[in-house]
Structures are given as structure tokens and as C-alpha cells.
Design a protein around this motif. Structure first.
Motif, PDB file in Angstrom:
ATOM      1  N   GLN A   1      -0.757 -10.037   2.417  1.00  0.00           N
ATOM      2  CA  GLN A   1      -0.667  -9.905   3.881  1.00  0.00           C
ATOM      3  C   GLN A   1      -1.890  -9.163   4.444  1.00  0.00           C
ATOM      4  O   GLN A   1      -2.374  -9.507   5.523  1.00  0.00           O
ATOM      5  CB  GLN A   1       0.640  -9.207   4.289  1.00  0.00           C
ATOM      6  CG  GLN A   1       0.868  -9.144   5.794  1.00  0.00           C
ATOM      7  CD  GLN A   1       0.760 -10.505   6.508  1.00  0.00           C
ATOM      8  OE1 GLN A   1       1.054 -11.558   5.927  1.00  0.00           O
ATOM      9  NE2 GLN A   1       0.308 -10.505   7.756  1.00  0.00           N
ATOM     10  N   ALA A   2      -2.409  -8.187   3.690  1.00  0.00           N
ATOM     11  CA  ALA A   2      -3.641  -7.508   4.135  1.00  0.00           C
ATOM     12  C   ALA A   2      -4.784  -8.530   4.189  1.00  0.00           C
ATOM     13  O   ALA A   2      -5.606  -8.516   5.117  1.00  0.00           O
ATOM     14  CB  ALA A   2      -3.980  -6.356   3.199  1.00  0.00           C
ATOM     15  N   ALA A   3      -4.821  -9.430   3.206  1.00  0.00           N
ATOM     16  CA  ALA A   3      -5.889 -10.452   3.168  1.00  0.00           C
ATOM     17  C   ALA A   3      -5.747 -11.411   4.355  1.00  0.00           C
ATOM     18  O   ALA A   3      -6.742 -11.738   5.017  1.00  0.00           O
ATOM     19  CB  ALA A   3      -5.823 -11.226   1.851  1.00  0.00           C
ATOM     20  N   ILE A   4      -4.513 -11.842   4.631  1.00  0.00           N
ATOM     21  CA  ILE A   4      -4.303 -12.768   5.755  1.00  0.00           C
ATOM     22  C   ILE A   4      -4.660 -12.073   7.072  1.00  0.00           C
ATOM     23  O   ILE A   4      -5.359 -12.621   7.918  1.00  0.00           O
ATOM     24  CB  ILE A   4      -2.851 -13.285   5.776  1.00  0.00           C
ATOM     25  CG1 ILE A   4      -2.592 -14.185   4.565  1.00  0.00           C
ATOM     26  CG2 ILE A   4      -2.549 -14.045   7.082  1.00  0.00           C
ATOM     27  CD1 ILE A   4      -1.149 -14.550   4.332  1.00  0.00           C
ATOM     28  N   GLY A   5      -4.200 -10.831   7.226  1.00  0.00           N
ATOM     29  CA  GLY A   5      -4.492 -10.077   8.450  1.00  0.00           C
ATOM     30  C   GLY A   5      -5.993  -9.915   8.646  1.00  0.00           C
ATOM     31  O   GLY A   5      -6.530 -10.148   9.735  1.00  0.00           O
ATOM     32  N   ALA A   6      -6.690  -9.545   7.560  1.00  0.00           N
ATOM     33  CA  ALA A   6      -8.137  -9.348   7.650  1.00  0.00           C
ATOM     34  C   ALA A   6      -8.829 -10.678   7.971  1.00  0.00           C
ATOM     35  O   ALA A   6      -9.768 -10.719   8.775  1.00  0.00           O
ATOM     36  CB  ALA A   6      -8.661  -8.778   6.330  1.00  0.00           C
ATOM     37  N   ALA A   7      -8.358 -11.774   7.359  1.00  0.00           N
ATOM     38  CA  ALA A   7      -8.986 -13.088   7.589  1.00  0.00           C
ATOM     39  C   ALA A   7      -8.831 -13.501   9.051  1.00  0.00           C
ATOM     40  O   ALA A   7      -9.784 -13.978   9.679  1.00  0.00           O
ATOM     41  CB  ALA A   7      -8.362 -14.129   6.659  1.00  0.00           C
ATOM     42  N   VAL A   8      -7.644 -13.289   9.613  1.00  0.00           N
ATOM     43  CA  VAL A   8      -7.418 -13.675  11.017  1.00  0.00           C
ATOM     44  C   VAL A   8      -8.269 -12.790  11.941  1.00  0.00           C
ATOM     45  O   VAL A   8      -8.864 -13.272  12.908  1.00  0.00           O
ATOM     46  CB  VAL A   8      -5.912 -13.607  11.370  1.00  0.00           C
ATOM     47  CG1 VAL A   8      -5.691 -13.844  12.859  1.00  0.00           C
ATOM     48  CG2 VAL A   8      -5.129 -14.631  10.552  1.00  0.00           C
ATOM     49  N   MET A   9      -8.352 -11.481  11.626  1.00  0.00           N
ATOM     50  CA  MET A   9      -9.218 -10.592  12.432  1.00  0.00           C
ATOM     51  C   MET A   9     -10.673 -11.060  12.373  1.00  0.00           C
ATOM     52  O   MET A   9     -11.366 -11.106  13.384  1.00  0.00           O
ATOM     53  CB  MET A   9      -9.150  -9.149  11.898  1.00  0.00           C
ATOM     54  CG  MET A   9      -7.820  -8.468  12.076  1.00  0.00           C
ATOM     55  SD  MET A   9      -7.525  -7.870  13.744  1.00  0.00           S
ATOM     56  CE  MET A   9      -8.552  -6.417  13.794  1.00  0.00           C
ATOM     57  N   LEU A  10     -11.132 -11.400  11.174  1.00  0.00           N
ATOM     58  CA  LEU A  10     -12.518 -11.864  11.020  1.00  0.00           C
ATOM     59  C   LEU A  10     -12.760 -13.122  11.839  1.00  0.00           C
ATOM     60  O   LEU A  10     -13.794 -13.296  12.468  1.00  0.00           O
ATOM     61  CB  LEU A  10     -12.808 -12.176   9.538  1.00  0.00           C
ATOM     62  CG  LEU A  10     -13.107 -10.974   8.662  1.00  0.00           C
ATOM     63  CD1 LEU A  10     -13.016 -11.353   7.192  1.00  0.00           C
ATOM     64  CD2 LEU A  10     -14.497 -10.418   8.975  1.00  0.00           C
ATOM     65  N   ARG A  11     -11.774 -14.025  11.828  1.00  0.00           N
ATOM     66  CA  ARG A  11     -11.946 -15.310  12.523  1.00  0.00           C
ATOM     67  C   ARG A  11     -11.790 -15.166  14.035  1.00  0.00           C
ATOM     68  O   ARG A  11     -12.552 -15.760  14.793  1.00  0.00           O
ATOM     69  CB  ARG A  11     -10.911 -16.317  11.989  1.00  0.00           C
ATOM     70  CG  ARG A  11     -11.139 -17.725  12.507  1.00  0.00           C
ATOM     71  CD  ARG A  11     -10.017 -18.640  12.095  1.00  0.00           C
ATOM     72  NE  ARG A  11      -8.747 -18.183  12.636  1.00  0.00           N
ATOM     73  CZ  ARG A  11      -7.561 -18.673  12.289  1.00  0.00           C
ATOM     74  NH1 ARG A  11      -7.485 -19.612  11.377  1.00  0.00           N
ATOM     75  NH2 ARG A  11      -6.449 -18.217  12.824  1.00  0.00           N
TER      76      ARG A  11
END
Ligand SMILES: NC(=O)c1ccc[n+]([C@@H]2O[C@H](COP(=O)([O-])OP(=O)(O)OC[C@H]3O[C@@H](n4cnc5c(N)ncnc54)[C@H](OP(=O)(O)O)[C@@H]3O)[C@@H](O)[C@H]2O)c1
Length: 270
Positions: free
Chosen positions: A204-214
Motif C-alpha cells: 500500500q505504501a508503494a501504491i500510495g507513493a506511485a499515485v502521488m508520483l503520477r
């Protein structure tokens, strides 16, 4: 008249594309598939309502041929196809590492070829597909390739000279993130968390970070600074990452992937 598109060698990537195209509005009657095994052809017919034909039939009937066999099977497929592909057909290769010149040398003179390097998130419509024109491919051919691959994610045009770098970044990219998740899950276990909980937290940290990056429009440095308070926990972790040379390791790793992609382009499959 509608464009007929054939997917030749419909394995994981080929099926993801086929599924994406149908969901994107292509009529199954305008799509053809080929498979090496009869049972696979039957499975694709049943799942998608498309016609499964031989490679030679696909070459004769389709306006656009998408070749999605493994790189080591491409030579055999092209030998089979070449006598049947009229020079006005668009040939799109989805194979890693093989340059457009390889196809141009084996097909009729002036055949337009487009090279695409996608990645496995194509299976969940989050692919990054990097697209380059061969010598005879026009803007219209690139646009069609983009329309096809846009059904499974994002696309980006680059000169073919940048394909090996793109392969190192986005083609192999998902594997680096899986590797990080695996290592961070181990760290969670060391810190006393059960494996399944550690996995869920990191994913979930990875998904959250990916969405923030995008979606945030912020530079990654700014996003990281936002989590890094003075004398806090994150800066202690970052110091260890720098002490262990993680940044240098990533640069070296991507350079090694780029070099291997170059090597594959010269036909060295060992
Ligand atoms: N997977 C990835 O991470 C990834 C990412 C980006 C790009 N790619 C590229 O995408 C391509 C496909 O990869 P994939 O993972 O989808 O491989 P795959 O699942 O093995 O699909 C290839 C399919 O082609 C079939 N095939 C082989 N020779 C054939 C022939 N002469 N006629 C008809 N069908 C034939 C195979 O049949 P069998 O089932 O009998 O073997 C298989 O079903 C590769 O060139 C790869 O470089 C892959």
C-alpha cells in the motif's frame, strides 16, 4: 473498411493486448490470432470470440501484424511469414531487444515496421509502451501502434536509439519494484511484523507513493522531503540507504540492463 489486426504468437503480452483492444472498441471480427498449440487457439477463440488462423493466413488477411512471440522464436516466425506479407502491411514487433532492421532485412523491401517495448503491467492496463519507427514507418503507422498499445496503458515515442535505455527503465522496471517490496517485507519481519502484514503495509505504501508520483505534479525530491522531518525516522533510513550505496547500485543495475539489451540486439541470446 475496418482495419484487420492480427496478433501472432498470442501468449501473455499478446493476450493482454487482444483483451485491451476488444475492451477499447475493436470488433472481435476485425481481429485474428495465431498460436503454436491448438488448445491455446481454442482457448482464445472461446474467450474472445476471435478467429484463430495460421501465421500464413494472418499474414495474408490482416492489414497490421503484431508479433508477440519470444525474441528467440522470432527468426522461425519470420521465415514462415515473409513469403506471405505484402509490403504495404504494417508489422509491429513487441519483442524485447530486436531492432527494426532485423525485420526489414527479412521482409519485402519497404515494409513499414514499428518496434514497441511494453511491460507486464499491460496485464492490468498500466503498461508503459515505448514506441519507435523503423525506416519505412510513417507518422500514421506510429499513431496506429499508439492506439493499439494505449488500450493497455501509457505510450511514449522515442527514437530507436533510445530503446535499450527504455528497456532498462520501464521494460525491466517492474522487477526492480518487486525486488524492493520483497526486501522491505524481509525488513518488516526483522522488525517483528508477520509476513502478510508487512507485505500489505509495503504494497500500500508503494501504491500510495506511485499515485502521488503520477498525480501530484511534484518532483520526487519534494515528495521525499515532505516525509523527511528534522531528526526524524525517515532521514535515519535515508542515511543508511546512502551509506549502502543504493543510488549507485541502481545506476549500475540499469546500466547493466541497458548493456544486456544492446547485446540481445546483436543476436546474443545466451
Ligand atoms: N513478459 C514480459 O515481461 C515482457 C515485457 C515486455 C515485452 N515482452 C515481449 O513480449 C513478447 C512475448 O512475451 P510473453 O511473455 O507474452 O511470452 P509468451 O507468453 O511465451 O508468449 C509467446 C507466445 O508465442 C507462441 N509462439 C511461439 N512461436 C510461435 C509461432 N511460430 N507461431 C505462433 N505462436 C508462437 C508461444 O506458444 P507456446 O505457448 O507454445 O510457447 C506463446 O504462446 C516477447 O518478445 C517479449 O520480449 C515481454
Amino acid at each position: 473498411m475496418a482495419q484487420k489486426v492480427a496478433v501472432l504468437g498470442t501468449g501473455k503480452i499478446g493476450e493482454a493486448l487482444l483483451s485491451g483492444m476488444i475492451r477499447g472498441g475493436w470488433a472481435p471480427s476485425d481481429l485474428l490470432v495465431t498460436a503454436r498449440r491448438q488448445e491455446r487457439a481454442e482457448q482464445l477463440r472461446t474467450r474472445y470470440g476471435v478467429e484463430a488462423v495460421s501465421n500464413a493466413e494472418a499474414a495474408k488477411a490482416a492489414d497490421t501484424l503484431i508479433l508477440t512471440v519470444k525474441p528467440q522464436d522470432m527468426g522461425t516466425l519470420l521465415t514462415e511469414l515473409a513469403p506471405h506479407v505484402p509490403a504495404d502491411r504494417l508489422v509491429i514487433s513487441g519483442a524485447a531487444g530486436i531492432p527494426t532492421s532485423y525485420f526489414e532485412e527479412r521482409l519485402a523491401p519497404d515494409t513499414p515496421v514499428v518496434r514497441v517495448m511494453t511491460n507486464t503491467p499491460a496485464l492490468v492496463d498500466e503498461a508503459m509502451s515505448v514506441i519507435s519507427a523503423g525506416t519505412h514507418a510513417t507518422g500514421a503507422h506510429l499513431t496506429l501502434a499508439e492506439e493499439i498499445f494505449a488500450t493497455v496503458g501509457k505510450t511514449l515515442r522515442v527514437p530507436e536509439s533510445q530503446q535499450d535505455a527504455a528497456t532498462a527503465l520501464s521494460g525491466s522496471g517492474p522487477a526492480y519494484f518487486y525486488f524492493l517490496v520483497e526486501a522491505m517485507t524481509d525488513a518488516g519481519i526483522l522488525l517483528g511484523l508477520p509476513r502478510d502484514k508487512a507485505h500489505d503495509l509495503i504494497v500500500q505504501a508503494a501504491i500510495g507513493a506511485a499515485v502521488m508520483l503520477r498525480d501530484s505534479g511534484e518532483h520526487p525530491v519534494k515528495l521525499r522531503e515532505n516525509v523527511t522531518s528534522p531528526a526524524g525516522t525517515t532521514i535515519n533510513a535515508i542515511r543508511e540507504l546512502e551509506n549502502h550505496g543504493v543510488r549507485a547500485a541502481l545506476i549500475a543495475a540499469l546500466e547493466a540492463a541497458r548493456d544486456r539489451s544492446r547485446e540481445l540486439a546483436t543476436g546474443n541470446n545466451n
